[in-house]
Write an enzyme that holds these catalytic residues in place. Structure first.
Site, mmCIF file in Angstrom:
data_model
loop_
_atom_site.group_PDB
_atom_site.id
_atom_site.type_symbol
_atom_site.label_atom_id
_atom_site.label_comp_id
_atom_site.label_asym_id
_atom_site.label_seq_id
_atom_site.Cartn_x
_atom_site.Cartn_y
_atom_site.Cartn_z
ATOM 1 N N ARG A 159 37.263 17.503 34.878
ATOM 2 C CA ARG A 159 36.808 17.515 33.487
ATOM 3 C C ARG A 159 35.303 17.485 33.362
ATOM 4 N NH1 ARG A 159 40.716 12.597 32.099
ATOM 5 N NH2 ARG A 159 40.071 12.211 34.224
ATOM 6 N N SER B 228 44.474 10.094 29.880
ATOM 7 C CA SER B 228 45.644 9.238 29.643
ATOM 8 C C SER B 228 45.210 7.876 29.122
ATOM 9 C CB SER B 228 46.442 9.049 30.938
ATOM 10 O OG SER B 228 47.034 10.252 31.330
ATOM 11 N N HIS C 237 46.734 17.672 31.451
ATOM 12 C CA HIS C 237 47.568 17.923 32.634
ATOM 13 C C HIS C 237 48.376 19.217 32.459
ATOM 14 C CE1 HIS C 237 47.638 13.265 32.840
ATOM 15 N NE2 HIS C 237 46.817 13.657 33.780
ATOM 16 N N LYS D 82 49.209 -1.780 39.887
ATOM 17 C CA LYS D 82 48.716 -1.237 38.623
ATOM 18 C C LYS D 82 49.687 -1.553 37.499
ATOM 19 C CE LYS D 82 46.098 3.026 38.067
ATOM 20 N NZ LYS D 82 45.991 4.430 38.476
HETATM 21 P P1 ADP Z 1 44.862 9.462 38.340
HETATM 22 O O1 ADP Z 1 45.475 8.118 38.129
HETATM 23 O O2 ADP Z 1 44.960 9.983 39.742
HETATM 24 O O3 ADP Z 1 43.482 9.660 37.748
HETATM 25 P P2 ADP Z 1 45.824 11.026 36.151
HETATM 26 O O4 ADP Z 1 47.252 11.080 35.755
HETATM 27 O O5 ADP Z 1 44.878 10.373 35.213
HETATM 28 O O6 ADP Z 1 45.833 10.386 37.567
HETATM 29 O O7 ADP Z 1 45.266 12.475 36.453
HETATM 30 C C1 ADP Z 1 45.870 13.351 37.385
HETATM 31 C C2 ADP Z 1 45.007 14.606 37.547
HETATM 32 O O8 ADP Z 1 44.875 15.250 36.305
HETATM 33 C C3 ADP Z 1 43.584 14.369 38.024
HETATM 34 O O9 ADP Z 1 43.201 15.446 38.864
HETATM 35 C C4 ADP Z 1 42.773 14.405 36.775
HETATM 36 O O10 ADP Z 1 41.428 14.794 37.038
HETATM 37 C C5 ADP Z 1 43.511 15.479 36.020
HETATM 38 N N1 ADP Z 1 43.308 15.392 34.591
HETATM 39 C C6 ADP Z 1 43.465 14.319 33.795
HETATM 40 N N2 ADP Z 1 43.179 14.618 32.501
HETATM 41 C C7 ADP Z 1 42.805 15.934 32.505
HETATM 42 C C8 ADP Z 1 42.356 16.833 31.489
HETATM 43 N N3 ADP Z 1 42.200 16.447 30.227
HETATM 44 N N4 ADP Z 1 42.074 18.096 31.850
HETATM 45 C C9 ADP Z 1 42.210 18.462 33.156
HETATM 46 N N5 ADP Z 1 42.605 17.668 34.143
HETATM 47 C C10 ADP Z 1 42.906 16.421 33.835
#
Ligand code: ADP
Length: 153
Positions: free
Chosen positions: A90, A127, A17, A41
Site C-alpha cells: 500500500r 483491517s 485484499h 494475537k
Molecule cells: P498481516 O497480519 O500479515 O498484515 P493482513 O490480513 O493485514 O495480514 O494483510 C495481508 C496482506 O494483504 C498483506 O500483504 C497486506 O499488505 C495486504 N493488504 C492489506 N490491506 C491491503 C490493501 N488495502 N490493499 C492491498 N493490499 C493490502
C-alpha cells in the site's frame, strides 16, 4: 502447477485484499488464501468467521481456496507445494516491512514473494481501521466485501 499463497490475518478480509486477489488470479493456477493462526494475537472475528467470509467472497472461483496454517509461512508453502507468496503493497511502510521478510524467506527457502501494488481506490483500507469502525458501530460496507458487510452489529 503455479501455486501461490496469500498469507495474512484477514481479520476481516477487506476490499483491499479482494483487489489484490482478483488481479493476481491470472498469474497463477491456484491461489490459497492462507490465514495464519497466532495464539498470542487477539482477533475480532474468530477463525470460522474469517474462513467463511473468504469462502463466500470467492465462491464462484475454483482457483481460489482458503486454508489455515500455524508456524512459519515458508514451512507451510513447502508442505503444500507452493512456490510463491503473494503480498500487497500500500505504501512505503509496507514495502520496508515486507522487503526484509521476503528476503529472509527467499534466503531460507528459495520461495519468491510476488508483490502487487494496491489499486488507488483501496490503498487506504486496512483491517485494523475496519475493526475500529465496526466496533464503534460505523458503516463498513464501502470497505469490505458483501459477506462481511452483511454482518449484524
Ligand atoms: P498481516 O497480519 O500479515 O498484515 P493482513 O490480513 O493485514 O495480514 O494483510 C495481508 C496482506 O494483504 C498483506 O500483504 C497486506 O499488505 C495486504 N493488504 C492489506 N490491506 C491491503 C490493501 N488495502 N490493499 C492491498 N493490499 C493490502
Amino acid at each position: 502447477m503455479k501455486r501461490a499463497i496469500f498469507p495474512g490475518s484477514f481479520d476481516p478480509i477487506t476490499l483491499g485484499h479482494v483487489d489484490i486477489i482478483n488481479r493476481s488470479v491470472d498469474l497463477f493456477d491456484e491461489i490459497i488464501i492462507a490465514i495464519g493462526l497466532n495464539y498470542e494475537k487477539k482477533y475480532l472475528f474468530n477463525i470460522e468467521q474469517r474462513v467463511q467470509f473468504i469462502k463466500d467472497t470467492f465462491a464462484g472461483n475454483p482457483k481460489i481456496k482458503v486454508q489455515t496454517y500455524e508456524g512459519l509461512t515458508i514451512h507451510y508453502c513447502q508442505e503444500i507445494g507452493a512456490d510463491y507468496i503473494l503480498r500487497g503493497l500500500r505504501n512505503p511502510a509496507d514495502f520496508e516491512f515486507e522487503k526484509a521478510i521476503a528476503q529472509t524467506n527467499r534466503n531460507l527457502s528459495g520461495i519468491e514473494t510476488v508483490f502487487l501494488l494496491t489499486s488507488a481506490n483501496t490503498a487506504f483500507i486496512s483491517s485494523s481501521i475496519v475493526r475500529d469502525v465496526y466496533r464503534h458501530g460505523g458503516d463498513i460496507s464501502s470497505l469490505v466485501p458483501d459477506s462481511v458487510a452483511k454482518l449484524k452489529q
